[in-house]
Write an enzyme that holds these catalytic residues in place. Structure first.
Site, PDB file in Angstrom:
ATOM      1  CD  GLU A  33      -3.107  -0.110   0.072  1.00 55.29           C
ATOM      2  OE1 GLU A  33      -3.264   0.366  -1.065  1.00 55.29           O
ATOM      3  OE2 GLU A  33      -3.628  -1.174   0.442  1.00 55.29           O
ATOM      4  N   GLY A 121     -16.210   4.952  -3.371  1.00 53.77           N
ATOM      5  CA  GLY A 121     -15.467   5.668  -2.338  1.00 53.77           C
ATOM      6  C   GLY A 121     -15.110   4.803  -1.147  1.00 53.77           C
ATOM      7  N   GLY A 123     -12.536   2.525  -1.167  1.00 56.47           N
ATOM      8  CA  GLY A 123     -11.179   1.995  -1.247  1.00 56.47           C
ATOM      9  C   GLY A 123     -11.052   0.775  -2.137  1.00 56.47           C
ATOM     10  CG  ASP A 171      -6.028   2.062  -7.482  1.00 59.96           C
ATOM     11  OD1 ASP A 171      -5.337   1.245  -6.844  1.00 59.96           O
ATOM     12  OD2 ASP A 171      -6.380   3.161  -7.024  1.00 59.96           O
TER      13      ASP A 171
HETATM   14  P1  ADP Z   1     -12.852   4.901  -4.953  1.00 61.59           P
HETATM   15  O1  ADP Z   1     -12.063   4.897  -6.220  1.00 61.59           O
HETATM   16  O2  ADP Z   1     -12.103   4.385  -3.795  1.00 61.59           O
HETATM   17  O3  ADP Z   1     -14.172   4.231  -5.076  1.00 61.59           O
HETATM   18  P2  ADP Z   1     -12.815   7.730  -5.464  1.00 61.59           P
HETATM   19  O4  ADP Z   1     -13.160   8.902  -4.624  1.00 61.59           O
HETATM   20  O5  ADP Z   1     -11.463   7.655  -6.064  1.00 61.59           O
HETATM   21  O6  ADP Z   1     -13.158   6.435  -4.606  1.00 61.59           O
HETATM   22  O7  ADP Z   1     -13.839   7.654  -6.670  1.00 61.59           O
HETATM   23  C1  ADP Z   1     -15.204   7.748  -6.446  1.00 61.59           C
HETATM   24  C2  ADP Z   1     -15.816   8.639  -7.518  1.00 61.59           C
HETATM   25  O8  ADP Z   1     -15.848   7.908  -8.776  1.00 61.59           O
HETATM   26  C3  ADP Z   1     -17.258   8.983  -7.244  1.00 61.59           C
HETATM   27  O9  ADP Z   1     -17.369  10.128  -6.426  1.00 61.59           O
HETATM   28  C4  ADP Z   1     -17.791   9.248  -8.640  1.00 61.59           C
HETATM   29  O10 ADP Z   1     -17.427  10.526  -9.079  1.00 61.59           O
HETATM   30  C5  ADP Z   1     -17.028   8.221  -9.473  1.00 61.59           C
HETATM   31  N1  ADP Z   1     -17.819   6.976  -9.618  1.00 61.59           N
HETATM   32  C6  ADP Z   1     -17.471   5.735  -9.227  1.00 61.59           C
HETATM   33  N2  ADP Z   1     -18.436   4.836  -9.527  1.00 61.59           N
HETATM   34  C7  ADP Z   1     -19.409   5.530 -10.130  1.00 61.59           C
HETATM   35  C8  ADP Z   1     -20.688   5.184 -10.676  1.00 61.59           C
HETATM   36  N3  ADP Z   1     -21.129   3.927 -10.668  1.00 61.59           N
HETATM   37  N4  ADP Z   1     -21.428   6.186 -11.210  1.00 61.59           N
HETATM   38  C9  ADP Z   1     -20.988   7.444 -11.242  1.00 61.59           C
HETATM   39  N5  ADP Z   1     -19.812   7.827 -10.741  1.00 61.59           N
HETATM   40  C10 ADP Z   1     -19.019   6.899 -10.190  1.00 61.59           C
HETATM   41 MG    MG Z   2     -10.290   6.034  -6.568  1.00 62.52          MG
END
Ligand code: ADP
Ligand code: MG
Length: 383
Positions: A33, A121, A123, A171
């Site tokens: 990590e 969001g 992780g 990732d």
């Molecule tokens: P993680 O990558 O850990 O899930 P991030 O903050 O890096 O968290 O990314 C999350 C963001 O990715 C969300 O706030 C959104 O903008 C976008 N996202 C992820 N999945 C979707 C989805 N199914 N529909 C729309 N946006 C998404």
């Molecule tokens: Mg992310």
């Protein structure tokens, strides 16, 4: 993944059938990590959960609907620039922009439905799943060949330069290159990927704390600046080029905080190789010890854990059937990963969620049991 659902929502939303489905998984990082942006080693596995895009080419503009997030403002794929979109559309538009920067000027607009069975969001990199999926989509619609590693690299450009988060390549690479039943030992410098078999009777258990990550961008960029400063002071391009002995020999040249950050990165990268050996030898005590050492180091040296992650890791580790557990992902919330013997999974989830719920009654924890899975691709029915 949710391809059928994505297609059904597509028909409801756009009044016709989708002509293409793309699936891209999230990932869980087993160990390694905050080592990727030091050119080090990581060991993620793709999950059987991710995002599915149901899509159809259109004369434009592109119109996107996410089951989780609703409508995005429409845009022209051939024209988007950083700043011209907002919110979650950045992941879709940013890929079109990054593909153009990389010499693949995608120009076919699409109507798209995004369905996800991956927590956002938490992780497990829903953002990388989005980027990889949209990369595949834009390339396919515009008639370009898809090279998974290249899509991953372009996804990193998108996230760094369009979304504005300075993440590493792990990732996206995990989402693009996943192999069924295997974790991926990745050398981020060479992008050599060695699939390492996860013993058949072990399950990757994702234990989401229910705490969403706040301020992650700034803290992330801060950690990154710290390890870059440490590398520069030590006279190397990345901490990948420093052994534990070399770091200790020059410890006095670093400030106290940068030294702690560097100690984490160097030891954590070494743990990735030890984990690969432990998995191959099926040495479960060693797997557990390495996961614990990783968690402790992220908590004490890299300082990206939080109360919920510490509690979850501890509870997850103590429950019967657990081989090892640690926080996974960037930190400050999100999930832990545990290796759990398959037969124990039902009781395991009950026990851990109950104990965690007693400590944090206001947090909604989510548990996902998964096998390491294949990477992104065109959805089954459309191959
Ligand atoms: P993680 O990558 O850990 O899930 P991030 O903050 O890096 O968290 O990314 C999350 C963001 O990715 C969300 O706030 C959104 O903008 C976008 N996202 C992820 N999945 C979707 C989805 N199914 N529909 C729309 N946006 C998404
Ligand atoms: Mg992310």
């Amino acid at each position: 993944m949710q391809s059928e659902w994505a297609c059904a929502v597509f028909e409801d939303t756009f009044g016709k059938a989708a002509e293409l489905v793309v699936e891209a998984p999230g990932r869980v990082n087993l160990i390694g990590e905050h080592t990727d942006y030091s050119d080090g080693f990581v060991m993620p596995a793709a999950l059987p959960y991710g995002v599915s895009l149901a899509a159809r080419a259109t004369d434009g503009p592109s119109r996107l609907y996410s089951v989780a997030r609703g409508w995005a403002k429409s845009f022209q794929v051939a024209e988007v620039e950083p700043g011209s979109t907002r919110g979650w559309a950045n992941y879709a538009a940013g890929m079109a922009w990054a593909l153009r920067q990389a010499g693949m000027p995608v120009d076919t607009n699409a109507e798209v439905v995004v369905a996800n069975d991956l927590p956002i969001g938490a992780g497990v990199s829903s953002s990388a799943a989005m980027e990889v999926a949209f990369g595949w989509l834009w390339l396919t619609l515009s008639g370009f060949p898809v090279d998974p590693l290249q899509v991953a690299r372009i996804a990193q450009t998108c996230e760094n330069q369009y979304v504005g988060v300075n993440c590493g390549l792990m990732d996206m690479a995990a989402s693009a290159l996943g192999v069924d039943g295997h974790a991926l030992l990745m050398d981020i410098r060479t992008m050599e990927v060695q699939p390492v078999p996860v013993p058949d009777d072990l399950v990757l258990m994702l234990c989401d704390t229910g705490r969403r990550r706040g301020l992650v961008g700034s803290a992330y960029n801060d950690r990154r600046a710290s390890v870059e400063r440490a590398a520069a002071t030590l006279g190397v391009s990345h901490l990948r080029d420093v052994t534990e002995e070399q770091l200790e020999a020059q410890a006095a040249s670093l400030n106290e905080e940068d030294l702690r950050r560097a100690r984490h990165v160097v030891a954590e990268s070494a743990r990735v190789h030890q984990m690969a050996a432990a998995l191959r030898a099926d040495d479960r005590d060693q797997m557990g010890a390495l996961m614990q050492a990783s968690h402790d180091s992220l908590r004490d040296l890299f300082e990206v854990s939080c109360e919920e992650l510490d509690a979850m890791a501890e509870i997850a580790r103590a429950a019967p059937g657990c081989i090892g557990a640690r926080m996974t992902g960037a930190g400050f919330g999100g999930a832990c990963v545990a290796l759990v013997t398959e037969q124990d999974v039902p009781n395991y989830v009950e026990r851990v969620s109950e104990a965690y719920g007693q400590r944090f009654p206001d947090r909604e924890s989510v548990f996902l049991a998964a096998r390491a899975s294949r990477g992104a691709g065109i959805g089954y029915d459309f191959r």
